[in-house]
Structures are given as structure tokens and as C-alpha cells.
Design a protein around this motif. Structure first.
Motif, PDB file in Angstrom:
ATOM      1  N   GLY A  42       5.171  -2.522   2.593  1.00  0.00           N
ATOM      2  CA  GLY A  42       5.973  -2.308   3.910  1.00  0.00           C
ATOM      3  C   GLY A  42       4.777  -1.739   4.864  1.00  0.00           C
ATOM      4  N   GLY A  43       4.845  -1.105   4.373  1.00  0.00           N
ATOM      5  CA  GLY A  43       2.929  -0.019   6.087  1.00  0.00           C
ATOM      6  C   GLY A  43       2.092  -0.169   5.422  1.00  0.00           C
ATOM      7  N   VAL A  44       1.561  -1.353   4.880  1.00  0.00           N
ATOM      8  CA  VAL A  44       0.490  -1.570   3.844  1.00  0.00           C
ATOM      9  C   VAL A  44      -0.795  -2.693   4.779  1.00  0.00           C
ATOM     10  CG1 VAL A  44      -1.109  -2.197   1.954  1.00  0.00           C
ATOM     11  CG2 VAL A  44       0.553  -0.614   1.853  1.00  0.00           C
ATOM     12  N   GLY A  45       0.337  -4.246   4.742  1.00  0.00           N
ATOM     13  CA  GLY A  45      -0.221  -5.472   5.036  1.00  0.00           C
ATOM     14  C   GLY A  45      -1.448  -5.867   3.777  1.00  0.00           C
ATOM     15  N   ALA A  46      -1.721  -7.838   4.553  1.00  0.00           N
ATOM     16  CA  ALA A  46      -2.297  -8.177   3.167  1.00  0.00           C
ATOM     17  C   ALA A  46      -4.411  -7.898   3.415  1.00  0.00           C
ATOM     18  CB  ALA A  46      -1.920  -9.726   3.363  1.00  0.00           C
ATOM     19  N   ASN A  47      -4.130  -7.705   4.566  1.00  0.00           N
ATOM     20  CA  ASN A  47      -5.707  -7.354   4.989  1.00  0.00           C
ATOM     21  C   ASN A  47      -6.457  -5.555   4.546  1.00  0.00           C
ATOM     22  OD1 ASN A  47      -6.450  -9.897   5.961  1.00  0.00           O
ATOM     23  ND2 ASN A  47      -5.222  -9.231   7.140  1.00  0.00           N
ATOM     24  N   ALA A  48      -5.279  -5.057   4.120  1.00  0.00           N
ATOM     25  CA  ALA A  48      -6.215  -3.120   3.557  1.00  0.00           C
ATOM     26  C   ALA A  48      -6.758  -3.349   3.065  1.00  0.00           C
ATOM     27  CB  ALA A  48      -4.468  -2.977   2.942  1.00  0.00           C
ATOM     28  N   ALA A  49      -6.420  -4.055   1.439  1.00  0.00           N
ATOM     29  CA  ALA A  49      -7.408  -3.255   0.452  1.00  0.00           C
ATOM     30  C   ALA A  49      -9.077  -4.155   1.158  1.00  0.00           C
ATOM     31  CB  ALA A  49      -7.690  -4.873  -0.380  1.00  0.00           C
ATOM     32  N   ALA A  50      -9.154  -5.480   1.951  1.00  0.00           N
ATOM     33  CA  ALA A  50     -10.303  -5.387   2.592  1.00  0.00           C
ATOM     34  C   ALA A  50     -11.171  -4.682   4.084  1.00  0.00           C
ATOM     35  CB  ALA A  50     -10.310  -6.824   3.064  1.00  0.00           C
ATOM     36  N   GLU A  51      -9.981  -4.000   3.824  1.00  0.00           N
ATOM     37  CA  GLU A  51     -10.493  -2.913   5.289  1.00  0.00           C
ATOM     38  C   GLU A  51     -10.623  -1.321   5.192  1.00  0.00           C
ATOM     39  OE1 GLU A  51      -7.127  -4.422   9.185  1.00  0.00           O
ATOM     40  OE2 GLU A  51      -6.878  -3.275   7.239  1.00  0.00           O
ATOM     41  N   ALA A  52     -10.113  -1.188   3.521  1.00  0.00           N
ATOM     42  CA  ALA A  52     -10.724  -0.446   2.866  1.00  0.00           C
ATOM     43  C   ALA A  52     -11.622  -0.450   1.754  1.00  0.00           C
ATOM     44  CB  ALA A  52      -9.312  -0.024   1.893  1.00  0.00           C
ATOM     45  N   THR A  53     -11.741  -1.522   1.884  1.00  0.00           N
ATOM     46  CA  THR A  53     -13.409  -1.637   0.867  1.00  0.00           C
ATOM     47  C   THR A  53     -14.245  -0.982   2.355  1.00  0.00           C
ATOM     48  OG1 THR A  53     -12.483  -3.357  -0.574  1.00  0.00           O
ATOM     49  CG2 THR A  53     -14.968  -3.018   0.166  1.00  0.00           C
ATOM     50  N   GLU A  54     -14.414  -2.242   3.304  1.00  0.00           N
ATOM     51  CA  GLU A  54     -15.048  -1.974   4.861  1.00  0.00           C
ATOM     52  C   GLU A  54     -14.962  -0.202   4.838  1.00  0.00           C
ATOM     53  OE1 GLU A  54     -16.240  -3.989   8.679  1.00  0.00           O
ATOM     54  OE2 GLU A  54     -14.650  -4.360   7.686  1.00  0.00           O
ATOM     55  N   LEU A  55     -14.522   0.450   5.449  1.00  0.00           N
ATOM     56  CA  LEU A  55     -14.691   1.590   5.440  1.00  0.00           C
ATOM     57  C   LEU A  55     -15.140   2.446   4.406  1.00  0.00           C
ATOM     58  CD1 LEU A  55     -11.011   3.249   7.230  1.00  0.00           C
ATOM     59  CD2 LEU A  55     -12.555   4.463   5.183  1.00  0.00           C
ATOM     60  N   LEU A  56     -14.992   2.119   3.614  1.00  0.00           N
ATOM     61  CA  LEU A  56     -15.749   3.036   2.483  1.00  0.00           C
ATOM     62  C   LEU A  56     -17.334   2.614   2.905  1.00  0.00           C
ATOM     63  CD1 LEU A  56     -12.430   3.191  -0.459  1.00  0.00           C
ATOM     64  CD2 LEU A  56     -13.353   5.210   0.666  1.00  0.00           C
ATOM     65  N   VAL A  90      -3.995   6.632  -2.187  1.00  0.00           N
ATOM     66  CA  VAL A  90      -2.669   5.683  -2.687  1.00  0.00           C
ATOM     67  C   VAL A  90      -2.410   4.679  -0.905  1.00  0.00           C
ATOM     68  CG1 VAL A  90      -0.881   5.349  -3.321  1.00  0.00           C
ATOM     69  CG2 VAL A  90      -2.482   7.378  -4.271  1.00  0.00           C
ATOM     70  N   LEU A  91      -2.517   4.042  -0.967  1.00  0.00           N
ATOM     71  CA  LEU A  91      -1.937   2.814   0.207  1.00  0.00           C
ATOM     72  C   LEU A  91      -1.157   2.191  -0.639  1.00  0.00           C
ATOM     73  CD1 LEU A  91      -2.491   2.727   2.935  1.00  0.00           C
ATOM     74  CD2 LEU A  91      -4.302   1.239   2.642  1.00  0.00           C
ATOM     75  N   ALA A  92       0.687   2.663  -0.703  1.00  0.00           N
ATOM     76  CA  ALA A  92       1.201   2.381  -1.062  1.00  0.00           C
ATOM     77  C   ALA A  92       2.336   2.751  -0.932  1.00  0.00           C
ATOM     78  CB  ALA A  92       1.712   2.084  -2.528  1.00  0.00           C
ATOM     79  N   GLY A  93       3.653   2.187  -0.857  1.00  0.00           N
ATOM     80  CA  GLY A  93       5.032   3.157  -0.624  1.00  0.00           C
ATOM     81  C   GLY A  93       4.573   4.274  -1.386  1.00  0.00           C
ATOM     82  N   ASP A  94       6.562   4.983  -0.396  1.00  0.00           N
ATOM     83  CA  ASP A  94       6.245   6.314  -0.713  1.00  0.00           C
ATOM     84  C   ASP A  94       6.591   6.819  -2.382  1.00  0.00           C
ATOM     85  OD1 ASP A  94       6.274   7.308   2.180  1.00  0.00           O
ATOM     86  OD2 ASP A  94       8.380   5.920   2.127  1.00  0.00           O
ATOM     87  N   GLY A 116       1.803   4.098   4.115  1.00  0.00           N
ATOM     88  CA  GLY A 116       1.732   2.893   3.785  1.00  0.00           C
ATOM     89  C   GLY A 116       3.164   2.316   3.723  1.00  0.00           C
ATOM     90  N   GLY A 117       4.004   3.628   3.525  1.00  0.00           N
ATOM     91  CA  GLY A 117       5.660   3.215   3.172  1.00  0.00           C
ATOM     92  C   GLY A 117       6.499   2.924   4.243  1.00  0.00           C
ATOM     93  N   THR A 118       7.726   3.096   4.234  1.00  0.00           N
ATOM     94  CA  THR A 118       8.493   2.780   5.546  1.00  0.00           C
ATOM     95  C   THR A 118       8.940   4.251   6.442  1.00  0.00           C
ATOM     96  OG1 THR A 118       9.825   2.975   3.724  1.00  0.00           O
ATOM     97  CG2 THR A 118       9.661   1.005   4.945  1.00  0.00           C
ATOM     98  N   MET A 119       8.927   5.188   5.372  1.00  0.00           N
ATOM     99  CA  MET A 119       9.422   6.776   5.678  1.00  0.00           C
ATOM    100  C   MET A 119       7.726   7.569   6.287  1.00  0.00           C
ATOM    101  SD  MET A 119      13.072   7.437   4.765  1.00  0.00           S
ATOM    102  CE  MET A 119      13.523   8.900   5.727  1.00  0.00           C
ATOM    103  N   ASN A 120       7.480   7.446   4.924  1.00  0.00           N
ATOM    104  CA  ASN A 120       5.490   8.083   5.228  1.00  0.00           C
ATOM    105  C   ASN A 120       5.981   9.693   5.272  1.00  0.00           C
ATOM    106  OD1 ASN A 120       4.015   5.685   4.938  1.00  0.00           O
ATOM    107  ND2 ASN A 120       4.797   5.008   6.686  1.00  0.00           N
TER     108      ASN A 120
END
Length: 318
Positions: A42-56, A90-94, A116-120
Motif C-alpha cells: 500500500g505505501g510503496v508505489g509502482a515507481n519505487a524500484a526505479a527510484e531506489a535504483t537511482e537513489l543508490l 525492505v520497502l514493503a508491508g509491515d 512501505g506499509g499501512t501502519m509503518n
């Protein structure tokens, strides 16, 4: 069709000019980073993998981003651990974040459970933000290792808090309502109300006298306001006068000054045995489940190692 469980990118060939890349924190040996991303969370998003790659790619480390899906998630996590990274992000649910931290353990790689989850609950406790890119940038720049303590029951770990007893029955109603399933939420709410005071839980703390309560909340030292050292879980014994009071206390256990309520008693404990006439409803770090009618919760003083922000320097008065 693209296989979701697999590497997205490896930045070891990117930006080979080290002078263009930021230094990684000097407080921990972080040369190899693996990021586990669940884009369906729920809190990640479709572009997260590409954004993580760019950040790293902007940091002087070797990194890899792996996508998780339901069918091969466990295998991907195991393969990531077998690769012996210095840091496992880890960028995923709780629930996934807790599972990865539990598998890493105190002797495994550093873990960074990002929001990356709902409650985090765990990410908020560690990083104080729901912006995962800000949290990742901060710990890569100046993070340090930190042991995180928690509890374990029936193979399930928690690192913030566990709610045990009838108030935990409200968690499924809350999740259904959050997902827009109003009819299901109403069904769960009615069930919770009917069972609210159908039976109290029995428990003992560190082998002490058997006690009874409407609800028991176990809070880790990381977020407890009563414990300065990781000597155990803060056990809050709740005996409110009404079902609505019980739910109110449990729902706000982490944020309000509820310990001043006369219906609440607290003490530290390392081994908690609970029992009831039937299975015990529980919520572990925001995730609902049913426990056996007689079970034991154990305190883990060094459950896993997190890469966390360094505490601000304390000014010394002259």
C-alpha cells in the motif's frame, strides 16, 4: 510477461567515477546493499524500484534491487540473505518487514525496514518519518548500527507492541474499513463487540502469580516511555470498566499518556505466559492474528540489527 521476483538493477557499473558518488556512512561497513521492494504494498508505489535504483546509484556502494511477489517472496528473501549483503533494505508491508528482520536475526546483515506499509509502526519508531527516500538517504549518509529488541510468540516476531485480548478483535474491522469494505468492516465490528467481554485472559509475568485482565499490551523498550534500558517488555495490564474504554486504551497505547489511567498497571517482563478458554486474538505491530489458547511470549533483547539514524549530539553546558 516480466518475472517480478528478480533483480531490477545493479548499480555496480553505474557512475564508475567514484568522485561523483556520495560516501556511505563511516559508522558501519556498508559496501553491498540489497533492496527488497514489494510494489503491490500500500505505501510503496509502482515507481519505487526505479527510484531506489537511482537513489543508490548516487552512493559509493554496490547495490541491487529485487522485486517481491506473493508466489516467490520467501525464496527471494532467502536468496537475498544468502548473498550476504552488508545492508538489507525492505520497502514493503509491515508483515514483510518483520519477517525479514526476524530471519536476519542479531548475527545477520543490517536491516533497514523503510515505511512501505499501512501502519509503518517499526519504520516510524526507527526513522520518525513516512518518507522512505528521506530515511534511506539519511542512514546511507550517516547511519549507525543499532540492536532492536522485541518479542516473539509462536514463531511471530514483534518489535513495537502486541495487543492481546478482546480489543485486538477490532483490528480486522479497522483494516476492512481502510480498504473500503464497509460490509465486511461492520461484520468484524459486530463480532468484536459481541466478544468484547466474553472472557478475560489469564497470564503470569516471569513466573509470578497468575493474573486476569481484559487486555494485555506488551511494548518494546524501543518505544516504551517507562523503560530506559532493554530489560524486558513493558507489560500494561488493562482492566477498564467498559468495552469502549478497552478499545480506546489499546488503540492509543503507543501515543497517549494512558499509563496514568487507574485501570492500567505496568511492569517489565521477559517471559509472559497467557491463557484463555479459546484462541487469543492478538495484534503484533499492527498485524492481526489468533494465538493458541495457552502460549508463551518471550523477550528478545537483541532481535536484529538495524541501520538507524545517529542520535543528535548532546550539547554540554559550560
Amino acid at each position: 510477461m516480466t518475472d517480478l521476483a528478480g533483480p531490477v538493477a545493479d548499480n555496480s557499473e553505474l557512475r564508475t567515477d567514484v568522485s561523483e558518488r556520495r560516501a556511505v556512512t563511516s559508522h558501519a561497513p556498508v559496501g553491498k546493499v540489497v533492496v527488497l521492494v514489494n510494489p503491490m504494498s500500500g505505501g510503496v508505489g509502482a515507481n519505487a524500484a526505479a527510484e531506489a535504483t537511482e537513489l543508490l546509484a548516487g552512493f559509493a556502494c554496490v547495490s541491487e534491487v529485487l522485486l517481491l511477489d506473493g508466489e516467490s517472496m520467501d525464496r527471494t528473501i532467502e536468496e537475498a540473505l544468502e548473498g550476504r549483503p552488508d545492508l538489507l533494505v525492505v520497502l514493503a508491508g509491515d508483515g514483510t518487514a518483520r519477517a525479514v528482520a526476524s530471519r536476519a536475526g542479531p548475527d545477520g546483515p543490517l536491516v533497514a525496514p523503510l515505511p512501505g506499509g499501512t501502519m509503518n509502526m517499526l519504520p516510524k519508531a526507527l526513522y520518525g518519518t513516512t518518507d522512505w527516500k528521506a530515511a534511506l538517504t539519511a542512514i546511507l549518509s550517516d547511519g549507525e548500527p543499532r540492536y532492536v529488541s522485541g518479542g516473539e510468540v509462536e514463531g511471530h516476531a514483534f518489535y513495537c507492541a502486541a495487543i492481546l485480548g478482546a480489543p485486538a478483535l477490532w483490528a480486522p474491522a479497522r483494516e476492512a474499513l481502510r480498504g473500503g469494505k464497509l460490509k465486511l468492516a461492520l461484520t468484524h465490528a459486530r463480532r468484536a463487540w459481541r466478544r468484547a467481554f466474553s472472557g478475560r485472559i489469564r497470564f503470569d509475568l516471569d513466573g509470578g502469580p497468575r493474573q486476569r485482565a481484559e487486555a494485555l499490551v506488551l511494548i518494546s523498550p524501543m518505544i516504551s516511555r517507562a523503560l530506559d534500558e532493554p530489560i524486558g517488555l513493558e507489560a500494561a495490564i488493562m482492566n477498564p470498566h467498559a468495552a469502549s474504554d478497552a478499545f480506546r486504551l489499546a488503540a492509543h497505547a503507543l501515543f497517549d499518556d494512558w499509563r496514568l489511567d487507574p485501570s492500567v498497571k505496568t511492569q517489565a517482563a521477559r517471559r509472559i505466559r497467557i491463557a484463555a478458554r479459546s484462541r487469543v486474538p492478538a495484534v503484533l505491530d499492527g498485524e492481526p492474528l489468533m494465538l493458541q489458547h495457552d502460549t508463551v511470549i518471550t523477550f528478545r533483547p537483541k532481535a536484529f540489527r538495524a541501520l538507524a539514524p545517529r542520535p543528535p549530539a548532546t550539547e554540554v553546558a559550560i
